[in-house]
Design a protein around this motif. Structure first.
Motif, mmCIF file in Angstrom:
data_model
loop_
_atom_site.group_PDB
_atom_site.id
_atom_site.type_symbol
_atom_site.label_atom_id
_atom_site.label_comp_id
_atom_site.label_asym_id
_atom_site.label_seq_id
_atom_site.Cartn_x
_atom_site.Cartn_y
_atom_site.Cartn_z
ATOM 1 N N MET A 1 0.857 -1.169 0.000
ATOM 2 C CA MET A 1 0.000 0.000 0.000
ATOM 3 C C MET A 1 0.899 1.227 0.000
ATOM 4 S SD MET A 1 -2.946 1.212 2.733
ATOM 5 C CE MET A 1 -2.487 -0.026 3.844
ATOM 6 N N GLY A 2 0.494 2.219 -0.745
ATOM 7 C CA GLY A 2 1.231 3.468 -0.789
ATOM 8 C C GLY A 2 0.486 4.574 -0.056
ATOM 9 N N PHE A 3 1.192 5.439 0.601
ATOM 10 C CA PHE A 3 0.627 6.592 1.308
ATOM 11 C C PHE A 3 -0.384 6.159 2.372
ATOM 12 C CE2 PHE A 3 1.661 7.848 -3.062
ATOM 13 C CZ PHE A 3 2.660 8.774 -2.806
ATOM 14 N N GLY A 7 -5.036 7.312 4.858
ATOM 15 C CA GLY A 7 -6.278 6.601 5.166
ATOM 16 C C GLY A 7 -6.998 6.155 3.911
ATOM 17 N N MET A 8 -8.251 6.622 3.746
ATOM 18 C CA MET A 8 -9.052 6.200 2.587
ATOM 19 C C MET A 8 -8.475 6.696 1.266
ATOM 20 S SD MET A 8 -12.983 6.360 3.863
ATOM 21 C CE MET A 8 -13.520 5.708 2.295
ATOM 22 N N GLU A 9 -7.619 7.694 1.298
ATOM 23 C CA GLU A 9 -7.020 8.232 0.080
ATOM 24 C C GLU A 9 -5.741 7.486 -0.301
ATOM 25 O OE1 GLU A 9 -8.612 10.576 -1.666
ATOM 26 O OE2 GLU A 9 -10.154 10.533 -0.134
ATOM 27 N N ALA A 10 -5.376 6.475 0.484
ATOM 28 C CA ALA A 10 -4.178 5.695 0.195
ATOM 29 C C ALA A 10 -4.340 4.957 -1.133
ATOM 30 C CB ALA A 10 -3.922 4.696 1.325
#
Length: 48
Positions: A1-3, A7-10
């Motif tokens: 997973m990036g960023f 949160g939900m914007e990952a």
């Protein structure tokens, strides 16, 4: 997973097999939920 801190914007990466999909909105923002019924209304009107 990036960023992950977003949160939900990952950014998530998924690998999916054998799953049919329908794209409802194209890259220009055109929605099949708007164009589809309008097109069929036109077709039905021509055959009536």
């Amino acid at each position: 997973m990036g960023f992950e801190d977003l949160g939900m914007e990952a950014i998530y990466e998924f690998e999916v097999e054998d799953m049919p999909v329908t794209v409802a909105v194209d890259s220009l923002g055109t929605s099949v939920h708007q164009t589809g019924p309008a097109k069929w209304k036109e077709i039905i009107a021509q055959t009536a």
